[in-house]
Scaffold this motif. Structure first.
Motif, PDB file in Angstrom:
ATOM      1  N   ALA A  89      -0.902   8.360   0.235  1.00 26.31           N
ATOM      2  CA  ALA A  89      -1.829   7.562   1.048  1.00 26.31           C
ATOM      3  C   ALA A  89      -2.896   8.454   1.676  1.00 26.31           C
ATOM      4  O   ALA A  89      -4.083   8.087   1.712  1.00 26.31           O
ATOM      5  CB  ALA A  89      -1.056   6.807   2.125  1.00 26.31           C
ATOM      6  N   GLU A  90      -2.482   9.612   2.156  1.00 25.07           N
ATOM      7  CA  GLU A  90      -3.444  10.542   2.749  1.00 25.07           C
ATOM      8  C   GLU A  90      -4.453  11.028   1.714  1.00 25.07           C
ATOM      9  O   GLU A  90      -5.653  11.148   2.001  1.00 25.07           O
ATOM     10  CB  GLU A  90      -2.693  11.738   3.341  1.00 25.07           C
TER      11      GLU A  90
ATOM     12  N   SER B 192       0.845  -1.195   0.000  1.00 25.06           N
ATOM     13  CA  SER B 192       0.000   0.000   0.000  1.00 25.06           C
ATOM     14  C   SER B 192       0.879   1.244   0.000  1.00 25.06           C
ATOM     15  O   SER B 192       2.027   1.207   0.456  1.00 25.06           O
ATOM     16  CB  SER B 192      -0.918   0.004   1.233  1.00 25.06           C
ATOM     17  N   PRO B 193       0.358   2.347  -0.525  1.00 24.31           N
ATOM     18  CA  PRO B 193       1.136   3.590  -0.567  1.00 24.31           C
ATOM     19  C   PRO B 193       1.313   4.185   0.826  1.00 24.31           C
ATOM     20  O   PRO B 193       0.601   3.831   1.770  1.00 24.31           O
ATOM     21  CB  PRO B 193       0.281   4.492  -1.451  1.00 24.31           C
ATOM     22  N   LYS B 194       2.268   5.091   0.909  1.00 29.51           N
ATOM     23  CA  LYS B 194       2.532   5.774   2.178  1.00 29.51           C
ATOM     24  C   LYS B 194       2.575   7.282   1.928  1.00 29.51           C
ATOM     25  O   LYS B 194       2.403   7.737   0.809  1.00 29.51           O
ATOM     26  CB  LYS B 194       3.845   5.277   2.785  1.00 29.51           C
ATOM     27  N   GLY B 195       2.799   8.022   2.967  1.00 32.46           N
ATOM     28  CA  GLY B 195       3.002   9.450   2.841  1.00 32.46           C
ATOM     29  C   GLY B 195       1.786  10.214   2.355  1.00 32.46           C
ATOM     30  O   GLY B 195       0.639   9.838   2.593  1.00 32.46           O
ATOM     31  N   LYS B 196       2.056  11.294   1.619  1.00 27.14           N
ATOM     32  CA  LYS B 196       0.992  12.194   1.173  1.00 27.14           C
ATOM     33  C   LYS B 196       0.046  11.520   0.189  1.00 27.14           C
ATOM     34  O   LYS B 196      -1.146  11.848   0.153  1.00 27.14           O
ATOM     35  CB  LYS B 196       1.605  13.447   0.553  1.00 27.14           C
TER      36      LYS B 196
ATOM     37  N   THR C  65      -7.012   8.260   0.984  1.00 29.72           N
ATOM     38  CA  THR C  65      -8.005   8.174   2.054  1.00 29.72           C
ATOM     39  C   THR C  65      -8.993   9.329   1.981  1.00 29.72           C
ATOM     40  O   THR C  65     -10.206   9.146   2.161  1.00 29.72           O
ATOM     41  CB  THR C  65      -7.310   8.167   3.421  1.00 29.72           C
TER      42      THR C  65
ATOM     43  N   PHE D 156      -8.251   2.542   1.386  1.00 32.21           N
ATOM     44  CA  PHE D 156      -7.420   2.025   0.307  1.00 32.21           C
ATOM     45  C   PHE D 156      -8.149   0.923  -0.457  1.00 32.21           C
ATOM     46  O   PHE D 156      -8.056   0.828  -1.683  1.00 32.21           O
ATOM     47  CB  PHE D 156      -6.097   1.503   0.870  1.00 32.21           C
TER      48      PHE D 156
ATOM     49  N   TRP E  53       4.763   1.915  -5.690  1.00 33.84           N
ATOM     50  CA  TRP E  53       4.136   3.029  -4.975  1.00 33.84           C
ATOM     51  C   TRP E  53       5.112   4.178  -4.728  1.00 33.84           C
ATOM     52  O   TRP E  53       4.695   5.338  -4.612  1.00 33.84           O
ATOM     53  CB  TRP E  53       3.542   2.555  -3.657  1.00 33.84           C
ATOM     54  N   ASP E  54       6.413   3.860  -4.649  1.00 37.80           N
ATOM     55  CA  ASP E  54       7.407   4.928  -4.465  1.00 37.80           C
ATOM     56  C   ASP E  54       7.383   5.881  -5.656  1.00 37.80           C
ATOM     57  O   ASP E  54       7.458   7.107  -5.495  1.00 37.80           O
ATOM     58  CB  ASP E  54       8.803   4.339  -4.298  1.00 37.80           C
TER      59      ASP E  54
ATOM     60  N   GLU F 205       4.214   7.938  -5.636  1.00 43.03           N
ATOM     61  CA  GLU F 205       4.355   9.009  -4.641  1.00 43.03           C
ATOM     62  C   GLU F 205       5.149  10.187  -5.211  1.00 43.03           C
ATOM     63  O   GLU F 205       4.791  11.351  -5.022  1.00 43.03           O
ATOM     64  CB  GLU F 205       5.038   8.458  -3.387  1.00 43.03           C
TER      65      GLU F 205
END
Length: 210
Positions: free
Chosen positions: A106-107, A100-104, A110, A116, A201-202, A205
């Motif tokens: 992911a926000e 799953s993505p992270k950081g901004k 959501t 997700f 996902w990197d 992002e």
């Protein structure tokens, strides 16, 4: 996506053709990258040779061509789109990807879709419902993530007439049959499910934050 001396070239992959197995097979990658994508590059360069030099000189990149795509012939739209879309697509895949993505990003997912899982469902639905050949996309539109699709080799950067999807690409999935038919035959849903195991996902992002 800039042209060197007016000539585009096939980008090298950051991974081997078999590196995405078992999710995307080696044979498909060899043909998809080495044959299909190469054909778009070859035909794009041929098409550019037939155009007025000033029109070409004023367009320093595919992105700038897409902004005034109506001034260019269909061959530039199809092959320029094919080159851009595939070049982006390869960077959005990686061995041992997924999760799953992270950081901004992911926000933002959501915020736009609630969860997700709902995001994945809507993206998968857009991929399945694209009739015939085309692409599914996640784009930034007016500061918000939007899911949609385009036909053939069109993309959200093209200034086309009508209500087509517009925005800055963050994620893309090729749903032409040549992207999955050797392994999945007509089962596009299986291919879409496999895609979630190799998403980079990197890179998504980076595109979101750029």
């Amino acid at each position: 996506m800039n042209a060197a001396a007016g000539i585009y070239s096939l980008p090298k992959l950051a991974y081997a053709y078999d590196a995405l197995e078992p999710h995307i097979d080696k044979a498909t990658m060899e043909i998809h990258h080495g044959k299909h994508h190469q054909a778009y590059v070859t035909n794009l360069n041929k098409a550019l040779e037939t155009l007025d030099e000033k029109l070409v000189d004023d367009s320093k990149s595919l992105e700038s061509i897409f902004e005034k795509i109506s001034k260019f012939p269909e061959s530039i739209r199809n092959n320029g789109g094919g080159h851009y879309n595939h070049s982006l697509f390869w960077t959005l895949l990686k061995p041992n990807g997924g999760g799953s993505p992270k950081g901004k990003l992911a926000e933002a997912i959501t915020s736009a879709f609630g969860t997700f899982d709902e995001f994945k469902k809507q993206f998968s639905d857009a991929s399945m419902k694209r009739f015939g050949s085309g692409w599914a996309w996640v784009v930034v539109q007016d500061g918000k993530l939007v899911i949609g699709s385009t036909a053939n080799q069109d993309n959200p950067l093209m200034r086309l007439r009508g209500k087509g999807l517009k925005g800055k690409p963050v994620l893309a999935l090729d749903v032409w049959e040549h992207a999955y038919y050797l392994k999945n035959q007509n089962r596009r849903a299986d291919y879409i499910a496999s895609f979630w195991n190799v998403v980079n996902w990197d890179e998504a992002e980076k595109l979101f934050n750029s």
